[in-house]
Design a protein around this motif. Structure first.
Motif, mmCIF file in Angstrom:
data_model
loop_
_atom_site.group_PDB
_atom_site.id
_atom_site.type_symbol
_atom_site.label_atom_id
_atom_site.label_comp_id
_atom_site.label_asym_id
_atom_site.label_seq_id
_atom_site.Cartn_x
_atom_site.Cartn_y
_atom_site.Cartn_z
ATOM 1 N N GLU A 4 0.808 -1.222 0.000
ATOM 2 C CA GLU A 4 0.000 0.000 0.000
ATOM 3 C C GLU A 4 0.838 1.269 0.000
ATOM 4 O O GLU A 4 0.315 2.359 -0.216
ATOM 5 C CB GLU A 4 -0.978 0.005 1.169
ATOM 6 C CG GLU A 4 -0.306 0.051 2.523
ATOM 7 C CD GLU A 4 -1.279 -0.109 3.669
ATOM 8 O OE1 GLU A 4 -1.136 0.625 4.654
ATOM 9 O OE2 GLU A 4 -2.174 -0.949 3.562
ATOM 10 N N ASN A 5 2.144 1.155 0.239
ATOM 11 C CA ASN A 5 3.019 2.317 0.193
ATOM 12 C C ASN A 5 3.554 2.582 -1.212
ATOM 13 O O ASN A 5 4.325 3.509 -1.406
ATOM 14 C CB ASN A 5 4.185 2.147 1.169
ATOM 15 C CG ASN A 5 3.716 2.216 2.599
ATOM 16 O OD1 ASN A 5 2.844 3.009 2.941
ATOM 17 N ND2 ASN A 5 4.269 1.367 3.440
ATOM 18 N N VAL A 7 2.748 3.259 -5.366
ATOM 19 C CA VAL A 7 1.731 3.753 -6.291
ATOM 20 C C VAL A 7 2.215 3.476 -7.707
ATOM 21 O O VAL A 7 3.340 3.846 -8.071
ATOM 22 C CB VAL A 7 1.479 5.268 -6.084
ATOM 23 C CG1 VAL A 7 0.511 5.800 -7.121
ATOM 24 C CG2 VAL A 7 0.967 5.531 -4.675
ATOM 25 N N ARG A 85 5.075 5.859 -2.221
ATOM 26 C CA ARG A 85 4.139 6.984 -2.068
ATOM 27 C C ARG A 85 4.829 8.238 -1.540
ATOM 28 O O ARG A 85 4.442 9.360 -1.865
ATOM 29 C CB ARG A 85 3.018 6.558 -1.128
ATOM 30 C CG ARG A 85 1.928 7.577 -0.943
ATOM 31 C CD ARG A 85 0.870 7.065 0.015
ATOM 32 N NE ARG A 85 0.087 5.997 -0.533
ATOM 33 C CZ ARG A 85 -1.050 6.175 -1.211
ATOM 34 N NH1 ARG A 85 -1.514 7.382 -1.391
ATOM 35 N NH2 ARG A 85 -1.702 5.160 -1.689
ATOM 36 N N PHE A 97 -7.133 12.282 -5.236
ATOM 37 C CA PHE A 97 -6.701 11.000 -4.686
ATOM 38 C C PHE A 97 -5.833 10.321 -5.730
ATOM 39 O O PHE A 97 -5.828 10.688 -6.898
ATOM 40 C CB PHE A 97 -7.903 10.107 -4.348
ATOM 41 C CG PHE A 97 -8.890 9.985 -5.473
ATOM 42 C CD1 PHE A 97 -8.709 9.050 -6.486
ATOM 43 C CD2 PHE A 97 -10.000 10.811 -5.538
ATOM 44 C CE1 PHE A 97 -9.608 8.953 -7.533
ATOM 45 C CE2 PHE A 97 -10.903 10.722 -6.581
ATOM 46 C CZ PHE A 97 -10.710 9.788 -7.580
ATOM 47 N N TYR A 98 -5.092 9.326 -5.281
ATOM 48 C CA TYR A 98 -4.361 8.459 -6.188
ATOM 49 C C TYR A 98 -5.240 7.253 -6.473
ATOM 50 O O TYR A 98 -5.968 6.790 -5.588
ATOM 51 C CB TYR A 98 -3.026 8.024 -5.566
ATOM 52 C CG TYR A 98 -2.059 9.171 -5.390
ATOM 53 C CD1 TYR A 98 -1.587 9.867 -6.496
ATOM 54 C CD2 TYR A 98 -1.618 9.554 -4.141
ATOM 55 C CE1 TYR A 98 -0.707 10.926 -6.346
ATOM 56 C CE2 TYR A 98 -0.735 10.609 -3.982
ATOM 57 C CZ TYR A 98 -0.286 11.289 -5.093
ATOM 58 O OH TYR A 98 0.585 12.340 -4.955
ATOM 59 N N TYR A 99 -5.187 6.742 -7.693
ATOM 60 C CA TYR A 99 -5.997 5.574 -8.035
ATOM 61 C C TYR A 99 -5.749 4.419 -7.078
ATOM 62 O O TYR A 99 -6.647 3.650 -6.777
ATOM 63 C CB TYR A 99 -5.744 5.145 -9.475
ATOM 64 C CG TYR A 99 -6.489 5.977 -10.503
ATOM 65 C CD1 TYR A 99 -7.275 7.054 -10.143
ATOM 66 C CD2 TYR A 99 -6.407 5.665 -11.845
ATOM 67 C CE1 TYR A 99 -7.952 7.804 -11.074
ATOM 68 C CE2 TYR A 99 -7.083 6.401 -12.794
ATOM 69 C CZ TYR A 99 -7.855 7.478 -12.407
ATOM 70 O OH TYR A 99 -8.534 8.208 -13.334
ATOM 71 N N ASP A 101 -5.560 4.545 -4.051
ATOM 72 C CA ASP A 101 -6.407 4.744 -2.878
ATOM 73 C C ASP A 101 -7.813 4.198 -3.064
ATOM 74 O O ASP A 101 -8.556 4.037 -2.092
ATOM 75 C CB ASP A 101 -6.489 6.229 -2.519
ATOM 76 C CG ASP A 101 -5.139 6.815 -2.133
ATOM 77 O OD1 ASP A 101 -4.269 6.046 -1.666
ATOM 78 O OD2 ASP A 101 -4.955 8.032 -2.318
ATOM 79 N N LEU A 105 -12.050 0.151 -1.524
ATOM 80 C CA LEU A 105 -13.214 0.948 -1.137
ATOM 81 C C LEU A 105 -14.505 0.174 -1.392
ATOM 82 O O LEU A 105 -14.590 -0.649 -2.300
ATOM 83 C CB LEU A 105 -13.280 2.254 -1.937
ATOM 84 C CG LEU A 105 -12.189 3.291 -1.696
ATOM 85 C CD1 LEU A 105 -12.492 4.555 -2.507
ATOM 86 C CD2 LEU A 105 -12.032 3.624 -0.233
ATOM 87 N N ILE A 155 -12.856 9.026 0.001
ATOM 88 C CA ILE A 155 -11.744 8.241 0.538
ATOM 89 C C ILE A 155 -11.843 8.169 2.061
ATOM 90 O O ILE A 155 -11.645 7.105 2.657
ATOM 91 C CB ILE A 155 -10.380 8.836 0.111
ATOM 92 C CG1 ILE A 155 -10.245 8.878 -1.414
ATOM 93 C CG2 ILE A 155 -9.224 8.080 0.772
ATOM 94 C CD1 ILE A 155 -10.165 7.550 -2.096
ATOM 95 N N GLY A 158 -14.205 5.642 3.032
ATOM 96 C CA GLY A 158 -13.918 4.320 2.481
ATOM 97 C C GLY A 158 -14.951 3.826 1.493
ATOM 98 O O GLY A 158 -15.215 2.630 1.404
#
Length: 183
Positions: A4-5, A7, A85, A97-99, A101, A105, A155, A158
């Motif tokens: 997750e860190n 992108v 990131r 937001f970044y995709y 992210d 969701l 975001i 969520g």
């Protein structure tokens, strides 16, 4: 690249010419800015640096450090690349937001009823798509990632709101859930 860190910034395409250039699909706001983030990590773990990019017709062609011929460029074909990131600019606007992210969701309808979970954002050349898993064990499906289909991305909460196109609605009304096979 499930970290997750990280992108994803783009994906390399086919070799371009014989001197090691390669076509590139950039996911950055400024496609030519894809080289501004330093070394990138390929989805196979290699670390490379995009040293130059240029427009070629409607596409982007890149030169990658250490790649000097067509054979080397072919080793990059279809490889996605990412950065940590921390090297990206901070998100300052509430609606930005970044995709990356979006993955994970909840997808909901406007009335709050569940629609599924976002498992990926893809672009196969005709525009951005969100991949939705309607339920565990079901087959995922794609919807266009447009303001008409996804009018709200939240975001912080969520979730995102989905207004499926009529053909998806009709399929659900006929008793076939989106993503299921019809007999």
């Amino acid at each position: 690249m499930a970290d997750e860190n990280r992108v994803i910034l783009g994906q390399f395409g086919a070799a371009h010419g014989i001197r090691g250039e390669v076509k590139l699909n950039a996911y950055t706001e400024d496609p030519l800015g894809v080289a501004d983030y330093g070394p990138v990590t390929l989805d196979d773990g290699r670390v490379v640096e995009i040293v130059a990019v240029r427009m070629q017709g409607d596409g982007i062609v890149a030169r990658v450090g250490g790649i000097g011929d067509r054979t080397g460029a072919e080793t990059l074909r279809n490889r996605r690349f990412s950065v940590d990131r921390s090297v990206l600019p901070p998100i300052e606007e509430e609606d930005d937001f970044y995709y990356a992210d979006l993955v994970g969701l909840r997808a909901e309808r406007a009335d709050g009823s569940p629609f599924g979970t976002i498992v990926a954002v893809q672009n196969f050349g005709a525009g951005d798509l969100i991949e939705i898993l309607p339920a565990p064990g079901a087959r995922s499906f794609y919807l266009p990632f447009t303001r008409a289909v996804v009018p709200l991305v939240d975001i912080a909460e969520g979730r995102l709101v989905v207004e499926p196109p009529p053909e998806i609605e009709a399929r659900e009304d006929d008793g076939a859930a989106a993503g299921e096979d019809e007999a």
